[in-house]
Design an enzyme around this catalytic site. Structure first.
Site, short mmCIF file in Angstrom:
data_model
loop_
_atom_site.label_atom_id
_atom_site.label_comp_id
_atom_site.label_asym_id
_atom_site.label_seq_id
_atom_site.Cartn_x
_atom_site.Cartn_y
_atom_site.Cartn_z
N ASP A 209 88.60 -10.20 39.82
CA ASP A 209 89.17 -9.97 41.04
C ASP A 209 88.79 -10.95 42.23
OD1 ASP A 209 90.46 -7.66 39.99
OD2 ASP A 209 88.99 -6.38 40.80
N GLY B 187 94.77 -7.36 36.79
CA GLY B 187 95.66 -7.09 37.94
C GLY B 187 95.35 -8.34 38.99
N HIS B 188 96.41 -9.45 38.62
CA HIS B 188 96.47 -10.68 39.37
C HIS B 188 97.46 -10.45 40.62
CE1 HIS B 188 94.37 -12.53 35.69
NE2 HIS B 188 93.60 -11.68 36.01
N LYS C 248 91.98 -14.88 41.09
CA LYS C 248 92.43 -15.76 40.18
C LYS C 248 94.11 -16.08 40.05
CE LYS C 248 90.39 -13.24 36.97
NZ LYS C 248 89.73 -12.24 37.79
N GLN D 271 89.85 -11.05 33.90
CA GLN D 271 88.56 -10.44 34.17
C GLN D 271 87.57 -11.53 34.70
OE1 GLN D 271 90.09 -9.34 31.16
NE2 GLN D 271 90.92 -7.81 32.32
P1 GDP Z 1 92.28 -11.48 40.47
O1 GDP Z 1 92.28 -10.49 39.46
O2 GDP Z 1 91.24 -12.30 40.40
O3 GDP Z 1 93.52 -12.32 40.47
O4 GDP Z 1 92.30 -10.93 41.95
P2 GDP Z 1 92.85 -9.63 42.55
O5 GDP Z 1 94.49 -10.05 42.97
O6 GDP Z 1 92.56 -8.44 41.82
O7 GDP Z 1 91.99 -9.38 43.74
C1 GDP Z 1 92.04 -10.58 44.87
C2 GDP Z 1 92.64 -10.04 46.09
O8 GDP Z 1 92.32 -10.73 47.32
C3 GDP Z 1 94.17 -10.08 46.31
O9 GDP Z 1 94.60 -8.93 47.00
C4 GDP Z 1 94.66 -11.20 46.75
O10 GDP Z 1 95.84 -11.29 47.63
C5 GDP Z 1 93.52 -11.28 47.95
N1 GDP Z 1 93.12 -12.64 48.28
C6 GDP Z 1 93.08 -13.92 47.36
N2 GDP Z 1 92.50 -15.07 48.04
C7 GDP Z 1 92.24 -14.33 49.37
C8 GDP Z 1 91.72 -15.33 50.63
O11 GDP Z 1 91.32 -16.13 50.70
N3 GDP Z 1 91.38 -14.27 51.60
C9 GDP Z 1 91.71 -13.01 51.57
N4 GDP Z 1 91.85 -12.35 52.77
N5 GDP Z 1 92.62 -12.30 50.74
C10 GDP Z 1 92.62 -13.25 49.51
P1 IMO Z 2 91.04 -8.94 36.64
O1 IMO Z 2 91.74 -10.02 35.67
C1 IMO Z 2 87.66 -6.28 37.76
C2 IMO Z 2 86.31 -3.71 34.22
C3 IMO Z 2 86.41 -2.26 34.39
C4 IMO Z 2 85.34 -1.51 33.59
C5 IMO Z 2 85.19 -2.76 32.63
C6 IMO Z 2 85.60 -2.45 31.37
O2 IMO Z 2 92.17 -8.41 37.69
O3 IMO Z 2 89.98 -9.74 37.28
P2 IMO Z 2 88.28 -2.05 30.30
O4 IMO Z 2 89.49 -1.38 30.94
O5 IMO Z 2 88.40 -3.72 30.41
O6 IMO Z 2 87.69 -1.74 29.00
O7 IMO Z 2 86.94 -1.94 31.51
O8 IMO Z 2 85.70 -4.17 33.12
N1 IMO Z 2 87.62 -4.52 34.31
C7 IMO Z 2 87.65 -5.47 35.54
N2 IMO Z 2 87.32 -5.42 36.91
N3 IMO Z 2 88.88 -6.88 37.39
C8 IMO Z 2 89.50 -6.98 36.13
O9 IMO Z 2 90.42 -7.79 35.80
C9 IMO Z 2 89.17 -5.99 35.28
N4 IMO Z 2 89.37 -5.76 34.05
C10 IMO Z 2 88.42 -4.97 33.31
O10 IMO Z 2 86.50 -1.91 35.90
O11 IMO Z 2 84.31 -1.83 34.53
MG MG Z 3 92.22 -8.25 39.79
#
Ligand code: GDP
Ligand code: IMO
Ligand code: MG
Length: 434
Positions: free
Chosen positions: A13, A40-41, A16, A224
């Protein structure tokens, strides 16, 4: 410009999705190499929000090709639902997406089997996303998994599916985790899914090799983060795939000699979802403030993310594993209102300062983080697009991270949208993606 891996340097998270979406413009193909719909991106384009789980984020760029590599586990239902939702939102998916014939298929019974590790007395719960990811990878490694190519071969599929699923029912009943599953009906559903998926399926390793030979460039999108990598993460509190840079090769069939750069994405602080040790977790009000300001709630499960301070030794460790050429520091704006920003600069274990990250979660849980406190900048950086315009103290914070991690900060994200990004001029980052 060459082929570049962009991946998470912490526990996932890191942002990416935003980074890959933004820079996919400069590449011809975006390829995912591991994980499943546990990812979840999030990508914002104007007021439209997309949460991509299986489809590479590059799909949002018209005309770009996307590849789902052999290293993924695919819940066919989740994949088709995601494709349908994207197409309903006007994104052209099917003509641009290729799916590896060697990726593994995830079935509802995998979710049932996950209760074996997550919900049985005496087992340490990992706090997974409950998507069946681990059990599907278990079948892959145990050499009984069903791959996409197998799903498309009706006779093979029927025989293999019935035998593998019957085994799971037997185990689930014995362990008291059985839930009513109409295996025959599910098989028929998957046979129907197979026909919808078939036109997108091919040998994607060959596709990528041909594309690269023709001079096309590939951006590899990690899911991840390195600390969730099955080998290098905080085992057993990890996911079941190779999230680190090496996974880009095994998960797509692209040789290491064809990868020209690796970029790590790091939050300006750090978060973690699920169980497991987290040395810099802020269990006081500061953690809650980060969570609220950063909207730190899981994109897949909605769970509140655990929040804490930037961990430089952890980053040095993940930089060593991945060979980061450059870092993207995201969510700098979330720290705008903090007067003091602690950064972990070292670890002490049993009274002695240590290098690296210990191998056992028992030891990681006992680490004593050593902090240095940096002054906050007391004004908004939200949406800033120029490094020069950043407040002096924000620049000092970034310089401190560079210094303590040993990796340049080549890009800074100041908001969720594409435009809210700073690329450092003359950086290695600019060379690789610019
Ligand atoms: P990922 O799994 O690495 O793609 O990240 P996620 O989407 O799960 O979580 C990142 C969250 O931060 C998302 O809701 C993005 O919209 C948000 N986000 C990304 N970059 C920034 C930033 O520079 N500032 C803020 N405030 N939010 C950001
Ligand atoms: P993105 O791509 C954050 C965590 C789960 C748990 C562990 C194992 O959005 O960064 P799983 O269901 O993969 O067997 O769970 O990994 N986890 C993540 N945490 N971002 C993710 O994906 C994750 N995918 C799995 O919360 O701790
Ligand atoms: Mg994510």
């Amino acid at each position: 410009m060459g082929n570049v891996v962009i991946l998470g340097s912490q526990w996932g998270d890191e942002g990416k999705g935003k980074v890959v979406d933004l820079f996919s413009e400069r590449f011809d193909i975006v390829a995912r190499y591991q994980g499943g719909h546990n990812a979840g991106h999030t990508v914002f384009i104007g007021d439209k929000k997309f949460v991509l789980k299986l489809v590479p984020s590059g799909i949002l760029r018209p005309g770009k090709k996307a590849v789902i590599g052999n290293g993924l586990v695919l819940d066919a239902r989740a994949l088709l639902e995601e494709i349908d939702a994207l197409e309903a939102a006007g994104v052209a998916v099917r003509q641009n997406l290729s799916i590896s014939d060697r990726a593994h298929v995830l079935f509802p019974a995998h979710r049932m089997m996950e209760k074996m590790s997550e919900a049985r007395p005496g087992r340490v719960s990992i706090g997974t996303t409950s998507r069946g990811i681990g059990p599907c990878y278990e079948d892959k490694i145990a050499r009984r998994g069903i791959r996409i190519a197998g799903l498309l071969d009706r006779d093979f599929f029927r025989a293999q599916y019935d035998s593998v699923m019957q085994e799971k029912v037997t185990i689930a009943k014995a362990l008291g985790i059985y839930e009513e599953l109409d295996l025959a009906a599910i098989r028929e559903q998957y046979e129907a899914f197979a026909e919808r998926i078939r036109p997108m399926v091919c040998d994607t390793a060959l596709l990528l090799a041909d594309a690269m030979r023709a001079g096309k460039t590939v951006l590899f999108e990690g899911a991840q983060g390195t600390m969730l990598d099955i080998d290098h993460g905080t085992y057993p509190f990890v996911t079941s795939s190779s999230a680190s840079a090496g996974g880009a090769c095994t998960g797509t069939g692209v040789p290491p000699t064809r990868i020209h750069g690796v970029i790590g994405v790091a939050k300006a602080y750090i978060t973690r979802v699920g169980g497991g040790p987290f040395p810099t977790e802020a269990l006081d009000g500061a953690g809650e403030r980060i969570r609220q300001r950063g909207k730190e709630f899981g994109a897949v499960t909605g769970r509140p993310r655990r929040c804490g301070w930037f961990d430089a030794p952890l980053l040095r460790y993940t930089a060593a594993i991945n060979g980061f050429d450059s870092l993207v520091v995201t969510k700098l704006d979330v720290l705008d209102e903090f007067d003091q920003i602690p950064v972990c600069v070292g670890y002490r274990l049993d009274g002695r300062e240590i290098a690296g990250v210990p191998a056992t979660v028992e030891q990681i849980a006992r680490l004593e983080p050593l902090y240095e406190c940096l002054p906050g900048w007391g004004c908004s950086t939200f949406g800033m697009v120029s490094y020069e315009d950043l407040p002096q103290r924000a620049k000092a914070y970034l310089a401190f991270l560079e210094n303590r991690t040993g990796v340049e900060v080549g890009c800074v994200s100041t908001g969720p949208e594409r435009g809210q990004t700073i690329v450092r001029r003359g950086s290695r980052f600019e060379q690789l993606v610019g």
